[in-house]
Design a protein around this motif. Structure first.
Motif, PDB file in Angstrom:
ATOM      1  N   HIS A  19      63.256  34.274  93.624  1.00  0.00           N
ATOM      2  CA  HIS A  19      61.977  33.580  93.790  1.00  0.00           C
ATOM      3  C   HIS A  19      61.238  34.133  95.002  1.00  0.00           C
ATOM      4  O   HIS A  19      61.866  34.580  95.963  1.00  0.00           O
ATOM      5  CB  HIS A  19      62.221  32.080  94.058  1.00  0.00           C
ATOM      6  CG  HIS A  19      63.221  31.447  93.168  1.00  0.00           C
ATOM      7  ND1 HIS A  19      64.504  31.121  93.588  1.00  0.00           N
ATOM      8  CD2 HIS A  19      63.130  31.086  91.863  1.00  0.00           C
ATOM      9  CE1 HIS A  19      65.163  30.585  92.574  1.00  0.00           C
ATOM     10  NE2 HIS A  19      64.365  30.550  91.518  1.00  0.00           N
ATOM     11  N   ASP A  21      59.997  33.798  98.429  1.00  0.00           N
ATOM     12  CA  ASP A  21      60.528  33.196  99.679  1.00  0.00           C
ATOM     13  C   ASP A  21      62.011  33.488  99.910  1.00  0.00           C
ATOM     14  O   ASP A  21      62.479  33.427 101.035  1.00  0.00           O
ATOM     15  CB  ASP A  21      60.207  31.700  99.887  1.00  0.00           C
ATOM     16  CG  ASP A  21      61.093  30.713  99.107  1.00  0.00           C
ATOM     17  OD1 ASP A  21      62.043  31.133  98.452  1.00  0.00           O
ATOM     18  OD2 ASP A  21      60.782  29.504  99.188  1.00  0.00           O
ATOM     19  N   ASP A  22      62.767  33.828  98.824  1.00  0.00           N
ATOM     20  CA  ASP A  22      64.179  34.188  99.019  1.00  0.00           C
ATOM     21  C   ASP A  22      64.300  35.356 100.002  1.00  0.00           C
ATOM     22  O   ASP A  22      65.200  35.381 100.852  1.00  0.00           O
ATOM     23  CB  ASP A  22      64.828  34.625  97.696  1.00  0.00           C
ATOM     24  CG  ASP A  22      64.982  33.488  96.697  1.00  0.00           C
ATOM     25  OD1 ASP A  22      65.030  32.322  97.109  1.00  0.00           O
ATOM     26  OD2 ASP A  22      65.047  33.803  95.484  1.00  0.00           O
ATOM     27  N   HIS A 133      69.938  31.930  91.680  1.00  0.00           N
ATOM     28  CA  HIS A 133      70.427  32.940  92.622  1.00  0.00           C
ATOM     29  C   HIS A 133      71.725  33.567  92.104  1.00  0.00           C
ATOM     30  O   HIS A 133      71.932  34.770  92.241  1.00  0.00           O
ATOM     31  CB  HIS A 133      70.681  32.314  93.992  1.00  0.00           C
ATOM     32  CG  HIS A 133      69.435  31.774  94.659  1.00  0.00           C
ATOM     33  ND1 HIS A 133      69.482  31.152  95.883  1.00  0.00           N
ATOM     34  CD2 HIS A 133      68.137  31.781  94.274  1.00  0.00           C
ATOM     35  CE1 HIS A 133      68.247  30.789  96.228  1.00  0.00           C
ATOM     36  NE2 HIS A 133      67.425  31.148  95.263  1.00  0.00           N
TER      37      HIS A 133
END
Ligand SMILES: [Zn+2]
Length: 268
Positions: A19, A21-22, A133
């Motif tokens: 995503h 921001d990861d 994730h």
């Protein structure tokens, strides 16, 4: 610190995440440090994060959160010195099971195209058992494995245990993050809790201000409910200044890359 001017000149580092921001949260400091050291940093993000939170509805006037988050990611990438960003459109929240062959093929194609000297992604724990994730970990691992002995070194990133709790406490001191605060509904102690011990730690204190700035580019995710929104640049070195890596046990003949940044061998 700062002793690696151009140490990675001519190298390419590929980061594969789920995503927007990861990249900033997991290893924004290392990506910025690598870019400063001359590496071409490439980011492959599997989704547009369209099922994320919306801190302020006025940021998403047409309701298309994925479009806004793609813009936020490009801003964050520019802040970190990431040279190239590819954002795929796989379904946020279903990355482990949806489009498995397609995502595998896209990662393989990206590796063939940009010929990275190192690849960074999540470990088996997905930072906090986030299924998206874990899906990205699985797809990236099998994609890298398919290159056999020609595979570049693969690194799994995790957060120091307790790091997110420290952020909550710092935010609390600054007037935010009431007791019991979470990150996107995740208890702070869950982050990094199940990760295997790292092989090395990268000291990114010098890059922590940029990491915080990159996190703040993800404005839809940085409402007052998010403890990270409350911490200040003065806190960043302490709270965001270390990133942990483990090299995947695959038969890669590639030279060590991120190890050049190893601050110390982690004992736990
Ligand atoms: Zn994520």
């Amino acid at each position: 610190m700062g002793g690696d001017p151009r140490a990675l000149a001519g190298r390419t580092i590929l980061a594969v995440f789920a995503h927007p921001d990861d990249e900033s949260l997991a290893c924004g400091g290392t990506l910025a440090r690598a870019a400063d050291a001359g590496a071409r940093v490439v980011l492959l993000c599997a989704s547009r994060g369209e099922r994320g939170s919306i801190s302020d509805p006025s940021l998403v006037p047409d309701g298309d959160l994925g479009r806004v988050r793609a813009h936020e990611l490009r801003d964050a990438a520019a802040t970190l010195g990431i040279a190239e960003v590819t954002i795929l459109d796989h379904p946020d929240g279903d990355l482990r099971w949806a489009h498995v062959p397609e995502l595998h093929a896209e990662i393989v194609t990206t590796i063939e195209r940009c010929r990275p000297d190192a690849i960074i992604t999540f470990g088996e724990d997905g930072l906090y058992w986030h299924l998206d994730h874990i899906g990205i970990h699985e797809r990236t691992y099998t994609a890298v494995l398919s290159f056999g002995a020609a595979a570049p070194p693969l690194y799994y990133v995790t957060l120091p245990k307790g790091a997110m709790r420290d952020i909550v406490e710092a935010a609390h001191e600054r007037g935010g993050a009431p007791h019991g605060s979470s990150f996107w509904g995740i208890a702070p102690d869950a982050f990094g809790d199940a990760a295997k011990p790292p092989d090395f730690v990268v000291d990114v204190r010098e890059w922590a201000g940029r990491k915080l700035a990159a996190l703040r580019c993800h404005r839809t995710q940085m409402g007052r409910h998010n403890p990270i929104a409350w911490i200040e640049e003065a806190d960043a070195r302490r709270l965001l200044g270390f990133e942990l890596f483990r090299r995947a046990p695959i038969a890669s003949t590639g030279a060590a890359v991120l190890e050049q940044f190893a601050d110390r061998v982690a004992s736990t």
